[in-house]
Design a protein around this motif. Structure first.
Motif, PDB file in Angstrom:
ATOM      1  N   ALA A   1      -5.246   1.273  -3.142  1.00  7.76           N
ATOM      2  CA  ALA A   1      -3.866   0.834  -3.395  1.00  7.76           C
ATOM      3  C   ALA A   1      -3.749  -0.680  -3.272  1.00  7.76           C
ATOM      4  CB  ALA A   1      -2.913   1.532  -2.429  1.00  7.76           C
ATOM      5  N   LEU A   2      -4.445  -1.260  -2.303  1.00  7.62           N
ATOM      6  CA  LEU A   2      -4.383  -2.715  -2.124  1.00  7.62           C
ATOM      7  C   LEU A   2      -5.175  -3.420  -3.235  1.00  7.62           C
ATOM      8  CD1 LEU A   2      -3.217  -4.748   0.023  1.00  7.62           C
ATOM      9  CD2 LEU A   2      -5.552  -4.956   0.847  1.00  7.62           C
TER      10      LEU A   2
ATOM     11  N   ILE B   1       0.837  -1.200   0.000  1.00 13.69           N
ATOM     12  CA  ILE B   1       0.000   0.000   0.000  1.00 13.69           C
ATOM     13  C   ILE B   1       0.878   1.258   0.000  1.00 13.69           C
ATOM     14  CG2 ILE B   1      -1.690   1.334   1.323  1.00 13.69           C
ATOM     15  CD1 ILE B   1      -2.674  -1.420   2.461  1.00 13.69           C
ATOM     16  N   ALA B   2       1.882   1.259   0.865  1.00 16.35           N
ATOM     17  CA  ALA B   2       2.733   2.445   0.995  1.00 16.35           C
ATOM     18  C   ALA B   2       3.492   2.723  -0.304  1.00 16.35           C
ATOM     19  CB  ALA B   2       3.710   2.277   2.155  1.00 16.35           C
ATOM     20  N   ARG B   3       3.983   1.680  -0.931  1.00 16.28           N
ATOM     21  CA  ARG B   3       4.716   1.874  -2.197  1.00 16.28           C
ATOM     22  C   ARG B   3       3.813   2.457  -3.257  1.00 16.28           C
ATOM     23  NH1 ARG B   3       9.837  -0.475  -2.436  1.00 16.28           N
ATOM     24  NH2 ARG B   3       9.980   0.079  -4.619  1.00 16.28           N
ATOM     25  N   SER B   4       2.599   1.960  -3.281  1.00 11.92           N
ATOM     26  CA  SER B   4       1.646   2.438  -4.267  1.00 11.92           C
ATOM     27  C   SER B   4       1.310   3.911  -4.009  1.00 11.92           C
ATOM     28  CB  SER B   4       0.406   1.551  -4.209  1.00 11.92           C
ATOM     29  OG  SER B   4      -0.580   2.035  -5.046  1.00 11.92           O
ATOM     30  N   LEU B   5       1.108   4.275  -2.740  1.00 13.74           N
ATOM     31  CA  LEU B   5       0.855   5.682  -2.407  1.00 13.74           C
ATOM     32  C   LEU B   5       2.074   6.533  -2.755  1.00 13.74           C
ATOM     33  CD1 LEU B   5      -0.918   5.624   1.082  1.00 13.74           C
ATOM     34  CD2 LEU B   5      -1.959   5.724  -1.183  1.00 13.74           C
ATOM     35  N   ALA B   6       3.268   5.952  -2.540  1.00 15.62           N
ATOM     36  CA  ALA B   6       4.505   6.695  -2.787  1.00 15.62           C
ATOM     37  C   ALA B   6       4.624   7.082  -4.255  1.00 15.62           C
ATOM     38  CB  ALA B   6       5.714   5.865  -2.359  1.00 15.62           C
ATOM     39  N   GLU B   7       4.099   6.227  -5.136  1.00 14.12           N
ATOM     40  CA  GLU B   7       4.187   6.539  -6.562  1.00 14.12           C
ATOM     41  C   GLU B   7       3.414   7.799  -6.906  1.00 14.12           C
ATOM     42  OE1 GLU B   7       3.392   3.328  -9.391  1.00 14.12           O
ATOM     43  OE2 GLU B   7       4.464   2.011  -7.974  1.00 14.12           O
TER      44      GLU B   7
END
Ligand code: C2E
Ligand code: SIN
Ligand code: SIN
Ligand code: FE
Ligand code: FE
Length: 393
Positions: free
Chosen positions: A372-373, A217-223
């Motif tokens: 994101a998930l 989730i965090a990686r996806s938000l980071a993008e």
């Protein structure tokens, strides 16, 4: 005797003190509780004073259980390789470097054998021409890779290589000190919870899975947003500690095969605050109060049951009042709770759990984290395949 010392020319003494003071002042950033990125930037500036052609430094972490390399921190004028992960096995030259435990030197990136990976393409497009890669080992374990890049081809040659190797060792120690303190800490806590209770859903594969959902989730938000790779990797380390406070909740409640009475529910709802207190005393006992990401750890533990609409506990915070790390962990936690069996419920299928998350995204859960998930069902399944129930605990 005292007289003699007093007779030393004052000016020298002051001079010496000033020197000492300046030395200390210069190295201050390394002692301070700064994020690793700032420490790397500081070291990078020092390196450039001597080796001005080292235009970029970056650290990639290695996850042994999945063979993945993940970008972590970088310093340089621009950072063309961010939020990136790739299997070590997929890069023949990096794999050879790790096996030989010797740095890999590429003095002309345009000639990179085996074609250009996405990071290599990004570096080339940003004008980088040479690459020095150093395998960071902690004992016999690969910890990560340190990269130095230059915009000039041919600069990483005899005479410079020795300096770079020495600097690489130093940065490796810094990174290992930083990351392994955390890993020791989280490892000790995981072992403690595993030994003191036989609640296997709180140990082993559950923690591995939920930490990876949180990272996903965090990686996806980071993008899309402004979360850094360093944020993402710290969250990965801290997510498994979210329920630390449950150690203080009695088994008759947590192992109860049916729904909780209101009194039992109240007792259970203390676990975020109990956990926060445990984190505080643990940081104190380990001498880590000034740890750069201590706040993230506290937030994950204290706020992972807060809800976007204010209906959560323990504080009834709303929306953006809830730190993003806690909103991410909430989604990872609920998804794993739904798809695993508990003494009080059966495991749901992924489809049922996704539908429930979608429903909860209208009230309790952060819709961006849920999205994101839901965007990555294949990666979710891969996490589930890799970390099945293992009967640990
Ligand atoms: P947990 O089992 O790790 O569950 C974490 C969270 O996932 C729950 O937080 C809840 O938000 C969500 N969740 C779990 N199962 C379901 C479900 O069947 N439907 C829905 N919609 N959401 C679910 P919550 O409710 O604050 O509970 C925190 C912890 O309290 C749980 O952690 C569990 O250890 C315990 N608990 C909660 N309800 C019960 C219960 O009915 N019986 C027992 N014995 N324990 C419970
Ligand atoms: C980097 O240079 O930061 C990433 C390179 C890689 O992952 O191979
Ligand atoms: C690679 O993926 O091997 C190229 C990246 C780099 O050398 O920094
Ligand atoms: Fe919890
Ligand atoms: Fe939980």
């Amino acid at each position: 005797m005292g007289q003699e010392v007093g007779c030393l020319p004052l000016s020298d003494e002051v001079w010496e003190e000033r020197l000492l003071f300046e030395e200390r002042h210069q190295l201050d950033p390394l002692d301070a509780s700064l994020p690793l990125r700032l420490k790397l930037e500081f070291l990078h500036r020092m390196i450039r004073q001597h080796l001005p052609f080292v235009h970029r430094a970056s650290v990639v972490l290695y996850d042994r259980s999945t063979d993945l390399l993940k970008t972590f921190v970088a310093s340089g004028e621009d950072n063309p390789v961010d939020h990136y992960q790739a299997r070590l096995a997929d890069s023949a030259s990096l794999k050879r470097m790790v096996e030989s435990r010797r740095p890999r030197v590429i003095n002309d990136l345009t000639l990179l054998e085996g074609g250009h990976s996405r990071p290599a393409q990004g570096l080339l497009a940003a004008g980088y021409r040479a690459s020095y890669a150093f395998p960071m080992f902690h004992g016999n374990r690969l910890f990560g890779i340190l990269f130095f890049n230059s915009r000039e081809a041919g600069v990483f040659k005899e005479g410079v290589l020795q300096d770079l190797a020495m600097l690489s060792h130093m940065i490796t120690l810094l990174v290992i000190n930083e990351v392994s303190t955390l890993r020791t800490l989280t490892g000790a806590l995981k072992t403690a919870s595993c030994l003191t209770r036989h609640r296997d859903w709180e140990t082993g594969s559950h923690l591995e899975r939920m930490a990876r959902y949180a990272r996903l989730i965090a990686r996806s938000l980071a993008e899309f947003g402004d979360l850094s790779d360093e944020f993402v990797e710290h969250l990965f380390l801290f997510a498994p500690l979210h329920d630390l406070g449950k150690l203080a909740v009695p088994d008759r409640i947590l192992l109860k095969p049916g729904p909780l009475t209101p009194a039992e529910r109240r007792e259970m709802e203390c676990h975020p605050v109990t956990g926060r207190e445990m984190v505080d005393s643990m940081l104190e006992n380990f001498g880590l109060e000034s740890l750069s990401y201590a706040t993230m750890l506290r937030n994950v533990v204290e706020f992972h049951h807060e809800a976007m609409d204010g209906s959560g506990y323990p504080h009834g915070l709303k929306g953006e009042e809830i730190p993003v790390e806690a909103r991410i962990v909430a989604v990872a936690d609920v998804f794993d709770a739904l798809t695993s069996s508990r003494p009080y419920k059966q495991a749901w299928s992924n489809e049922e759990a996704f539908a429930e998350l979608r429903r909860m995204a209208r009230s309790r859960l952060d819709p961006a984290c849920v999205e994101a998930l839901l965007r990555a069902p294949d990666e979710v399944e891969e996490i589930q395949r890799t970390f099945r129930e293992d009967g640990l605990g």
